[in-house]
Design an enzyme around this catalytic site. Structure first.
Site, PDB file in Angstrom:
ATOM      1  N   ASP A 190       0.648  -0.956  -0.311  1.00  0.00           N
ATOM      2  CA  ASP A 190       0.620   0.009   0.187  1.00  0.00           C
ATOM      3  C   ASP A 190       0.614   0.988   0.217  1.00  0.00           C
ATOM      4  OD1 ASP A 190      -2.825  -0.922   0.237  1.00  0.00           O
ATOM      5  OD2 ASP A 190      -2.768  -1.927   2.157  1.00  0.00           O
ATOM      6  N   TYR A 203      -9.751  -0.256   3.988  1.00  0.00           N
ATOM      7  CA  TYR A 203      -9.085  -0.066   4.815  1.00  0.00           C
ATOM      8  C   TYR A 203      -8.412   0.707   5.554  1.00  0.00           C
ATOM      9  CZ  TYR A 203      -8.471  -5.332   7.395  1.00  0.00           C
ATOM     10  OH  TYR A 203      -8.733  -6.260   7.614  1.00  0.00           O
TER      11      TYR A 203
END
Length: 706
Positions: free
Chosen positions: A325, A411
């Site tokens: 990420d 998330y």
């Protein structure tokens, strides 16, 4: 590197250049971003450009401390840029000297793809909604006719797919349905996955499983206030929320204890620079501690430099779900604007962040960084039993918290850098947001790779592993590192050396080579790691000045040797790597362990951590070192994590050892203290917290009597 080193040691200026910030580590201002993009556009007058990255290229370490500590010249403002040029494969990247108003380096780098930005994620949804083959698959799955406006997708990096490699700029679209725009779509996933070419702006393939699963017909599971009222509301309590949740307010009537001069923080003997960039988010640099007038360097630079979230379902195409990420999206690019009293609570100072939009203009994320203080509980306490504990000293502390929250598709990652008054540095991460979900049929056995968290909803097993980068400078540049293990005495019970069998000791093993520094956590020995200066020896203990890394959330990487995950995130296979620091050819030494351009990297070849380790023979003892630490959790989902997760918390800390001559917080004023002589004389001593002083606490006492 030499060219940048020369630039870093000679200040230049030019008419028309935007005013530079006072500190050379400050992030680029909106004016600087605009100036850089204008210079780049002038070099591509006949081309259509999409700006991907414009960020500060930090001065090399040597040049920075020449300015900071030796009255040398101020390093110039150098910007690094990445652009996507219409019709060209790969990226165009380079460097701009903002003061000189010159592009000083420009390269067309093929075989790589740039980081994905929030605008890329938004564009993907528009593309899939209008694709006729996607529409057909939605209808086959049971989507009501004329409902494509209710189709949503989470655009994910594709990781690496051998069918296209890095030849096209791709995203995979994880598909969902919302019956209403306010619903959460994660309870209604589809079973197919379009692949989108971002440069072409079209779907180029749709991955369809061998077993088809229809769209769920169960009611959406959602979590906004109106949904809570629907789920739990009663006539007496229509909102459905708990009615015993009274407000908590934090006040500091005399203001905050910290001082912020631009981006330079001073707080309770700590002094450091707060930076922020598109990739790492918060960066803490040039950290020192004022030890009663002796300003001691601690760390040159601290950041979260990478992370990987590998999923554990072996079925195609789920093997592609292993997002890096930070390298593929950016903790800065995806940062949230924070809200007073919600994301942070108390007396808050905020800092904004600035990034380029695709046209090259500066866009601002308001309140990207939150800075505040909180009560830290007891710093120390002792009472004397000899007078029934009336002789006592109680000192409460406060902590400084510097935080950001970024959203990577489903998330949320809440990052808290916490400073304690005793010199401890903590990093706390809270995971929340929503599980990544996949549809499962009514009668389907999903096996051991996930959990049914709602009807027809399968949440796959996954991990969250982070790489913490620590460029230490404890009492100077030459540092070392070691493992520190608690071990029983090697001598048996009954021996002269260990007659009663109770002896144990700390087994410290100093790393001499890079190969030595590749280690893993050992729970059986309560392993910690020491970062220390062998040349700075404590006058009492005879031990070196040290910061001890205490980290127990050390899940092993579960993807097997030879897996794509291990190839693309080689740093995640071990809990530490320690390397001799070197500036690379751009003066940007050793920042990203999966390499500069992570998106769609196959994991092959020498890059990042694999390149830095080399044959493992380089010296890392008593030299300038960079310490990388992999930590995180393994998540086996449960229904309690759905439809939105309560925060899952994990942390680590860096503790000073053999640095201070005694308890470093003795000079913090006690909250309550009485000496033996004061007790005998009936004197009050120091009292700032008892019920005689703290009138508000009586409210709790009175409440409990009701």
């Amino acid at each position: 590197m030499e060219r940048l080193a020369q630039l870093a040691l000679h200040t230049t200026s030019a008419s028309g250049a935007p005013q530079a910030p006072a500190h050379p580590l400050d992030p680029l201002t909106p004016q600087e971003i605009k100036s850089v993009s204008s210079l780049i556009k002038s070099n591509y007058k006949t081309k259509s450009l999409n700006f991907n990255t414009v960020t500060l290229r930090e001065p090399i370490k040597r040049a920075y401390y020449e300015w900071k500590e030796k009255n040398g010249p101020k390093p110039p403002r150098i910007a690094y840029f990445v652009i996507v040029v219409d019709g060209d494969n790969g990226v165009h990247e380079g460097l701009v000297d903002i003061g000189a108003q010159q592009v000083i380096e420009m390269n067309h780098t093929e075989g790589v793809q740039p980081i994905l930005t929030p605008s890329d994620l938004q564009k993907t949804e528009e593309i899939v909604r209008n694709d006729p083959d996607v529409i057909r698959q939605c209808e086959l799955s049971g989507l009501p006719p004329n409902s494509m406006d209710k189709i949503y997708c989470d655009a994910w990096t594709i990781g690496y797919d051998e069918r296209w490699g890095s030849s096209k700029r791709l995203q995979q679209a994880l598909m969902y349905y919302r019956s209403d725009e306010d619903d959460s779509h994660y309870s209604h996933p589809f079973d197919f996955c379009p692949v989108v070419d971002m440069n072409a702006g079209k779907v180029i393939y749709i991955d369809i499983p061998q077993r088809r699963r229809p769209l769920s017909k169960f009611k959406h599971s959602s979590f906004h206030p109106k949904h809570i009222a629907e789920k739990f509301g009663t006539k007496e309590n229509p909102s459905g929320f708990r009615n015993d949740n009274t407000p908590i307010n934090i006040t500091q009537p005399e203001g905050v204890s910290f001082k912020l001069n631009g981006h330079v923080m001073s707080w309770s003997n700590f002094n450091f620079h707060i930076g922020f960039n598109y990739r790492e988010g918060i960066v803490l640099s040039d950290m020192t501690y004022n030890d009663h007038g002796n300003v001691r360097p601690l760390f040159h630079r601290i950041s979260l430099c990478e992370m990987v979230v590998p999923y554990g379902c072996p079925d195609f195409p789920h093997q592609r779900k292993h997002a890096l990420d930070i390298g593929e999206y950016g903790a800065g690019n995806c940062t949230n604007p924070l809200a007073l009293g919600c994301d942070c609570k108390g007396v808050i100072h905020y800092m904004d962040a600035h990034f380029p939009n695709k046209e090259g203009d500066a866009s601002t994320v308001k309140n990207a960084i939150c800075i505040h203080e909180e009560d830290d509980g007891l710093l120390f306490k002792h009472s004397d039993f000899r007078d029934d504990f009336q002789t006592t000293v109680t000192t409460r502390g406060k902590k400084l918290i510097i935080s950001q929250i970024f959203t990577a598709a489903n998330y949320e990652y809440c990052i808290y850098w916490i400073f304690r008054q005793d010199g401890t540095i903590k990093l706390e991460i809270r995971l929340t947001g929503i599980l990544n979900t996949f549809v499962c049929a009514d009668d389907e056995d999903i096996g051991p790779w996930g959990t049914k968290v709602y009807p027809n909803v399968n949440a796959h097993n996954h991990q969250h592993l982070f790489s913490l980068r620590l460029h230490s400078r404890i009492d100077g540049d030459n540092n070392s590192a070691a493992t520190s293990d608690a071990k029983s005495s090697p001598f048996p019970t009954g021996s002269n050396e260990n007659m009663y069998g109770n002896a144990f000791y700390c087994d410290k093993k100093t790393f001499n080579t890079v190969k030595d520094g590749i280690t893993n956590f050992e729970g059986a020995t309560a392993r910690t790691w020491d970062i220390f200066n062998p040349n700075s020896v404590h006058k009492y203990s005879g031990k070196p000045a040290t910061y001890k890394l205490v980290s127990t959330f050390c899940s092993p990487l579960l993807a097997q040797e030879g897996s794509l995950v291990r190839k693309r995130a080689p740093w995640a296979a071990n809990h530490t790597q320690v390397l001799p620091y070197k500036d690379d050819k751009h003066g940007y030494g050793m920042l990203y362990p999966s390499g500069e351009h992570v998106a769609q990297w196959s994991g092959d070849g020498p890059r990042g951590m694999r390149k830095w380790i080399g044959d493992g023979s380089a010296n890392i003892n008593n030299t300038d070192i960079v310490f990388f630490h992999t930590f995180g959790i393994t998540h086996f989902p449960a229904p309690e994590d759905f439809p939105v997760m309560p925060t899952e918390i994990f942390d680590l800390q860096l503790r000073p050892r053999n640095i201070h001559t005694e308890n470093p917080v003795l000079d913090v004023k006690p909250s309550y203290a009485r000496t033996t002589s004061e007790v005998k004389a009936g004197a009050v001593g120091v009292d700032t917290c008892s019920l005689n002083v703290d009138k508000s606490s009586r409210l709790a006492t009175e409440c409990c009597k009701k």
